[in-house]
Design an enzyme around this catalytic site. Structure first.
Site, PDB file in Angstrom:
ATOM      1  N   HIS A  62      -4.507  87.895   5.722  1.00  0.00           N
ATOM      2  CA  HIS A  62      -4.181  87.160   4.489  1.00  0.00           C
ATOM      3  C   HIS A  62      -3.010  86.205   4.709  1.00  0.00           C
ATOM      4  CE1 HIS A  62      -6.695  89.828   1.924  1.00  0.00           C
ATOM      5  NE2 HIS A  62      -6.314  90.771   2.770  1.00  0.00           N
ATOM      6  N   SER A  94       6.774  59.701  14.359  1.00  0.00           N
ATOM      7  CA  SER A  94       6.562  59.097  13.052  1.00  0.00           C
ATOM      8  C   SER A  94       7.166  57.704  13.029  1.00  0.00           C
ATOM      9  CB  SER A  94       7.237  59.963  11.988  1.00  0.00           C
ATOM     10  OG  SER A  94       7.500  59.199  10.831  1.00  0.00           O
ATOM     11  N   LYS A  98      10.611  63.455  13.834  1.00  0.00           N
ATOM     12  CA  LYS A  98       9.335  64.164  13.881  1.00  0.00           C
ATOM     13  C   LYS A  98       8.711  64.285  15.273  1.00  0.00           C
ATOM     14  CE  LYS A  98       7.442  65.690  10.931  1.00  0.00           C
ATOM     15  NZ  LYS A  98       6.438  65.211   9.992  1.00  0.00           N
ATOM     16  N   GLU A 117      -4.523  68.304  15.103  1.00  0.00           N
ATOM     17  CA  GLU A 117      -5.063  67.871  13.811  1.00  0.00           C
ATOM     18  C   GLU A 117      -6.371  67.098  14.002  1.00  0.00           C
ATOM     19  OE1 GLU A 117      -1.404  66.894  10.956  1.00  0.00           O
ATOM     20  OE2 GLU A 117      -1.057  66.185  12.995  1.00  0.00           O
TER      21      GLU A 117
END
Lengths: 416, 416, 416, 416
Positions: free
Chosen positions: D145, D265, D271, D278
């Site tokens: 979970h 970024s 970043k 992704e």
């Protein structure tokens, strides 16, 4: 790379994560428009000198007119680099803006423009179908369960597609109206501390309103999904139309597909194949799959920008191209369509009308039904069924006005 | 069977082709409404005596009030049989109407009613999110690429869902307005020779307009697909919201999911599991698959009624139920949601703002970016970001008005 | 609730997150088998006394024979509660096991059993098609592009489905062999410190091997997806078969669908509709959508159990039921199928053969092609084409052996 | 055009129906192989002189070595034209063969070759994960979970992907074995009256068997679907792996993604984004959508060739490329992966083990569970969990043997 540093990023990582240049190229004119609006706003807010703005606009206009081939990382970097080569002011055009911003505004403008083009092309198909319904109206059997069932007509049949496609025009309009919100100014999704003016870019870019929440602005894929859903409907109807045209021209012999729309066989000299219709039928499933792809890609992503969403661009761009090409060729084909002069209509398609006429003579329908079923004698048909469909004058006006408005926006931004 | 004859149809054929009773049951009230309107029209056109109509209406009203459990072939046959048991006039209520007609009108009314219920429930969730955004606004980091990236707030985050869901309300309205056309009177898809009055039933049933082309009227699945597409958007946003809430309450510790919404483990005594959110996340994919099912089932079908389309009913009914249940429980959960008092915010989320402030001091953004990157010193954050989203007063009015109108239609048809 | 505590969990949360009882009921026999194997293993490892095991087995066998209707939270809790009512030893049967474990083992056994049943039913359809191909072989035209194209035969056509469906039997076998790994013993996905014997339960339950990694064991949905992909192929072929049968019996008039498989119309007394085939065609898309649902639900979930996966049960169970029912009725229908005695075959389907014969007389194919194309004279057809397809004796043996083996497993576990 | 006649086919029809050249190009080497085998067979059957065959083979070998860029209608016509330019014998190589034949055999060879490449690449990823599991095994919490739940280890986690991907290798093998049937010789789907020898081409092309039924041979898309289903599984596991890696390296801090796999970024200087993961996550959904596209395109098509099936080529080719590229970059990334040295493990992940140890001391599990729940005191963890997964030596042997065999086939056909 705009973010390049000392660390060496592997070439394989860059080639894996960057998009096909052909997709980037599609965004070029729209990114130029977005950049122009942003630069003008920067100038009015004091982040750019008047002279700087002029130089930037010169270069943007030139790039717009000449449609350069993109090189380098992506369209956004390409624009910034080209402008910066031309003028030092180029370094400032990213002020108060992120690449997310850029891609979102460019994609939104692409969608608006495409939605207009597709709707106008769809109106062409609607008109061809309407004219066919009026001018070539002849009796044919209407089918249920793929059997001849009831008296129908080519006009009633063709106008059923007008009716469906006009509903699709409404769906396109709804998608368009939700899409028509300006996301520029969201920066990386959380706004910026700089004093930018989002109302100004909204007006310059011809949006009806600005999209309010910056997190929502960079939620890429949702508006793409809206457009794809409308295109899915358009192609669904096109698929059904193709299926009917194939059946009508093959086994059922109601129609002749014009020869110039048919191809031959490499092995069977006698063949005339309705390849256009088969391809259109398949392409409808491609668009449905693209909708599915976008929905899946954006599903379960947490809030904020995620690179996954980049992959929504390809199914979007391909579906737009597929839909436009399909509508064009089908409008051409319908314009040339002819009703065949020899096909057989079964007598028993008048059975229900026969029973109905007994009802007029005061039998209950259930009793009439049983009597017709046993006797198998049918009264002859009625006069030919007339085409019928909803009107679409308002929709036509809407799309033409949006077309003009979009043209004016482009001109006022870049052609001065 | 209404069409039964001497030929023996195999029982296995009937059980294979008939739908689950639970789906038929859902249509009962709507078929009764459609039948009532049709009967009233038949009387005004002279196909039914005034006394016959009264008897028919008595039985229909009684069935509406008592919500009988369906027996036999399907809901349409069930109604005709029950009315015919009560009065011989029952034999006439199928006059000028086919089962296709019946199922199409009943499904359309179900969709209208469900669309209203879902939109009102969605407005509840929107309000809860809006109130949370206003009342519980606290700083949290905003994410990009699943990393802390920029300063954000619970208010900015929650109001991004308000903004998205209000767009969904617009999509629901668009679908509703296309669905809101009366298909009754298409008979088997080719109209009828009897003198029926479609404008009359359109008015009695409270439709905005009649659907013109009878072939299009029986093209089942297309309007179902429209509604499912809108529900797909609603559930897509719900899925993202659930994903965020799971992340926020687990690894990120921004929120506490109220205990009464959590379940435990049979083996790990310490667990508090966010099952509601996991199930909601999965159910969003169910609705997406139902959209896919309907699109696939109706794809490539030729014109005219095909039995395949019956199978669109199950994904429609299940998606409506799933969406309603999910919206209800999430509205409850958001109402109880609390921001946690202990979580860590990384300092570097202020990097972009630090660079931006240098821009205010007249550095170009690219130079400021490089400087911040090297120094890794960040100015502290701003004041908290305020919630922001579009307004939805007009949408609220629209749905409430439709709710009232639908209620009035039911009353005037059956409760007199 | 097994995990119940002082905290009040909302009823609405429980009803939202729990599955339909009908799905739980399907798992009952398989959970009983899994529980029996687990209990026997616990006894042999010393966690259960011999007498305790006997009492537990008495109750499990009784429940298996009587197929109780489930009450309460879910099937797993139901079993534990019932056994515990009967004997205190019931409290121990959850030792070294979690509910995840239970549902995974029960689902795996359900899939094995269903896979066997479906394959045997599919073999029935294959045989009926094979017999039809042998016994009812008559010339029909073969189609390309939905046009008569080449000489074919009912035998060649029907045996093409045998060939395809035998490939599907191989796909079912592959899925089955990967599914046939024992996941029991994974506990909550990370094993247990207790000294359980996974090889023992593997043998008792008749699995070929144990599934090694416990995290992978509880990765629900992946094996379900494997089975669904195979069913998707079966139903894809069934869909094509249905499409052909509809075309052959309607416009093309090659076949007569037996009357007992047709239904009538409520409004057109003359109709005989092939509803079974239309419903089968639609149900194929349902199964494809269920595959899509499972894939979507499990997509992007992080490692370890997530409640989302519960929602894979419904599409699994429904697809199994749908496929079985469809294979049964189609085998029946094919057994009764008859070739019609009157249909027209176009002369020009012999064009390619005419050109080929010229090639035998030493013209190049391209020259012969052009000559036939111009002259439009065709030599008459050949002798009838014979049915041809791959053999499936080994597949038949495999599935029958698995059936026997599964039966023996059940008996040795519970019927003593 | 091979089938060109006096009738003018519209250019727009050709451009609409023809495929992208890039797809045709992919088929070139495989069509050359198929053509070579067909030509050799024609010679042995007396349809080609020995000298003619030699000339044909010279040209085919040259084209194979030089990988010409395709011009004209499609790859099949291109080959025939080029050979015919070189020798008059080129006119004969279409003898007993149709373009359907050509595309089907070329696609089948492409699928075999790609399946081998993908499996070998997948084995690389499997090995990297296995080595990571052995060499970098450290304690981490296992999740349920999306919460820390039980003691786990990086080794147990990584080997769970080995276990899953080995199942995928079995699925790839099954698909491969069904795909590995020779369809060449089906002509337009109904065989040919010419005396061709299908066993000969089967042997020359290295197929395990010939595909028997010619109608089934040209049933394009079904074997493509088999391959895509296996790729869907591969990418599903890759998607989950990516999701875990993103979570582990972001919020959970277990891993450090190597810097050379991260991007930056444009607006946030701090970043380091896991873009590769992704994009991999998104590409998994692309492959799933391609499976969906193929299934939809071929669904409901009647028997015999239909042009629709051409559109299955693009999703096939793109999915192969996507899967290969993704496996390559992930194998690289896993090879560089490092476990972080600072993250927090919650104490309560030992709760279940604490209860289990009480069971060893003769408490029933239910009682121990309640006691641990109240006391909230946990015994400390065990020794580290060891990696565990099934073996894959046989699979490795299989794929290497198939690779060699395919190489030998190519050489013996074209490199002599």
């Amino acid at each position: 790379m705009l973010w390049e540093t000392d660390e060496l990023v592997k070439d394989s990582v860059l080639s894996y994560t960057q998009e096909e240049t052909i997709l980037e190229q599609k965004l070029l004119p729209y990114d130029l428009l977005g950049t122009a609006a942003h630069a003008k706003m920067l100038e009015s807010q004091g982040y750019l000198e008047k002279g700087e703005l002029e130089e930037v606009m010169e270069k943007l206009s030139e790039m717009y007119d000449e449609q350069h081939e993109i090189e380098g990382e992506d369209v956004h970097t390409f624009i910034e680099e080209k402008v910066t080569e031309y003028t030092d002011a180029g370094k400032k055009i990213h002020t108060g803006r992120s690449r997310n911003d850029q891609v979102v505004i460019a994609t939104r403008l692409l969608m608006k423009d495409s939605c207009i083009e597709i709707s106008l092309e769809l109106l062409e198909l609607v008109k061809e179908l309407g004219e066919f319904a009026e001018n070539e109206n002849q009796p044919i059997p209407g089918y249920t369960h793929q059997q001849q069932a009831m008296p129908s007509s080519t006009g009633l049949w063709a106008s059923s597609y007008v009716d469906a496609l006009v509903d699709d025009l409404k769906l396109l309009q709804s998608a368009y109206e939700v899409i028509d919100q300006n996301p520029l100014g969201a920066a990386a999704g959380y706004g910026t501390v700089l004093d930018i003016d989002r109302d100004k870019t909204t007006k310059l870019l011809g949006f009806k309103s600005k999209q309010e929440n910056p997190i929502y602005c960079v939620n890429r894929g949702k508006h793409e999904l809206m457009l794809l859903q409308a295109l899915n409907h358009v192609m669904l109807d096109v698929q059904k139309l193709s299926e009917d045209l194939i059946n009508f021209s093959e086994d059922q012999k109601f129609f002749d597909i014009p020869k110039e729309f048919c191809t031959g066989s490499s092995i069977m000299p006698q063949k005339k194949n309705p390849d256009v219709l088969e391809i259109a039928r398949a392409k409808a499933d491609e668009v449905a799959s693209h909708e599915h792809a976008i929905r899946s890609i954006i599903g379960k992503l947490p809030h904020g920008y995620n690179r996954d969403t980049q992959q929504t661009k390809k199914p979007l761009v391909e579906s737009i191209g597929t839909t436009l090409a399909t509508l064009e060729i089908l409008a051409d084909l319908v314009a040339e369509l002819e009703v065949s002069d020899s096909f057989e209509i079964h007598d028993d398609i008048h059975a229900a009308d026969t029973a109905n006429k007994m009802v007029e003579d005061d039998l209950s329908f259930r009793e009439a039904y049983q009597e017709v079923k046993q006797k198998q004698e049918y009264c002859s048909g009625d006069s030919i069924k007339e085409p019928v469909h909803q009107q679409y004058v308002e929709l036509e006006k809407f799309w033409k006005a949006e077309k003009s408005s979009f043209e004016r926006t482009k001109e006022s931004l870049l052609d001065s």
